[in-house]
Write a protein that holds these residues in place. Structure first.
Motif, PDB file in Angstrom:
ATOM      1  N   HIS A  80     -33.561  15.542 -53.307  1.00 45.86           N
ATOM      2  CA  HIS A  80     -34.089  15.704 -54.652  1.00 45.86           C
ATOM      3  C   HIS A  80     -35.614  15.617 -54.704  1.00 45.86           C
ATOM      4  N   PRO A  82     -39.520  16.642 -53.923  1.00 46.00           N
ATOM      5  CA  PRO A  82     -40.243  17.899 -53.682  1.00 46.00           C
ATOM      6  C   PRO A  82     -40.837  17.890 -52.274  1.00 46.00           C
ATOM      7  N   GLN A 114     -41.395  14.025 -58.698  1.00 45.20           N
ATOM      8  CA  GLN A 114     -40.757  15.338 -58.764  1.00 45.20           C
ATOM      9  C   GLN A 114     -41.255  16.126 -59.981  1.00 45.20           C
ATOM     10  N   ARG A 115     -41.330  15.462 -61.126  1.00 45.93           N
ATOM     11  CA  ARG A 115     -41.801  16.121 -62.348  1.00 45.93           C
ATOM     12  C   ARG A 115     -43.250  16.574 -62.199  1.00 45.93           C
ATOM     13  N   GLN A 118     -43.682  19.540 -59.747  1.00 47.70           N
ATOM     14  CA  GLN A 118     -43.281  20.822 -60.337  1.00 47.70           C
ATOM     15  C   GLN A 118     -44.361  21.343 -61.266  1.00 47.70           C
ATOM     16  N   SER A 121     -47.286  22.628 -58.742  1.00 43.63           N
ATOM     17  CA  SER A 121     -46.987  23.532 -57.630  1.00 43.63           C
ATOM     18  C   SER A 121     -47.167  24.978 -58.073  1.00 43.63           C
ATOM     19  N   PRO A 123     -46.378  28.801 -58.676  1.00 44.50           N
ATOM     20  CA  PRO A 123     -45.095  29.445 -58.941  1.00 44.50           C
ATOM     21  C   PRO A 123     -44.652  30.300 -57.758  1.00 44.50           C
ATOM     22  N   SER A 124     -43.369  30.296 -57.516  1.00 43.92           N
ATOM     23  CA  SER A 124     -42.796  31.104 -56.441  1.00 43.92           C
ATOM     24  C   SER A 124     -42.814  32.570 -56.859  1.00 43.92           C
ATOM     25  N   ASP A 127     -39.860  33.437 -59.033  1.00 47.64           N
ATOM     26  CA  ASP A 127     -39.669  32.802 -60.342  1.00 47.64           C
ATOM     27  C   ASP A 127     -39.752  33.853 -61.444  1.00 47.64           C
TER      28      ASP A 127
END
Length: 133
Positions: A80, A82, A114-115, A118, A121, A123-124, A127
């Protein structure tokens, strides 16, 4: 069942890995008695390093308990987390926190990490792209 070991690839092993995080930490998450510094990584999985000084935590049994609980928490939550390199620093007073409270603190720190990861980071490229069947 997902793999829940704690192999070498999940650890920061040398001074270069630690200094890489210290020089340009992207994220900083505080908890009671501890702090986590993190830097985004391209490795695809989290790596964790621990710093528990004798100055802050006097007794070896307390230092080892803290390290054991952090490693166990990472081991159970690794799927879970990153893909970041994390350095956990123990602060004064961490030895006074009981195991259950320490574990709750760590879980809260992982959720915030994690929040926050995100949010910063990049964007992929996939996405928002929908594929037609």
């Amino acid at each position: 069942m997902p793999h829940q070991g704690f192999p070498r690839c999940l650890r920061l092993l040398n001074a270069g890995d630690f200094s890489h995080v210290f020089e340009q930490a992207d994220l900083k998450v505080h908890g009671k008695g501890m702090m986590a510094l993190a830097r985004l990584s391209t490795q695809g999985h989290p790596r964790v390093g621990l710093i528990v000084s004798k100055k802050n935590v006097k007794r070896a049994v307390d230092r080892n308990r803290f390290k054991r609980l952090v490693r166990e928490s990472v081991r159970l939550r690794q799927d879970h987390l990153p893909p970041v390199d994390i350095v956990i620093l123990a602060k004064r007073g961490v030895q006074d926190i009981d195991n259950e409270t320490l574990y709750r603190q760590l879980n809260g720190m992982w959720k915030r990490l994690q929040r926050d990861a995100q949010a910063i980071s990049p964007p992929s490229p996939l996405d928002g792209v929908t594929r037609d069947a």
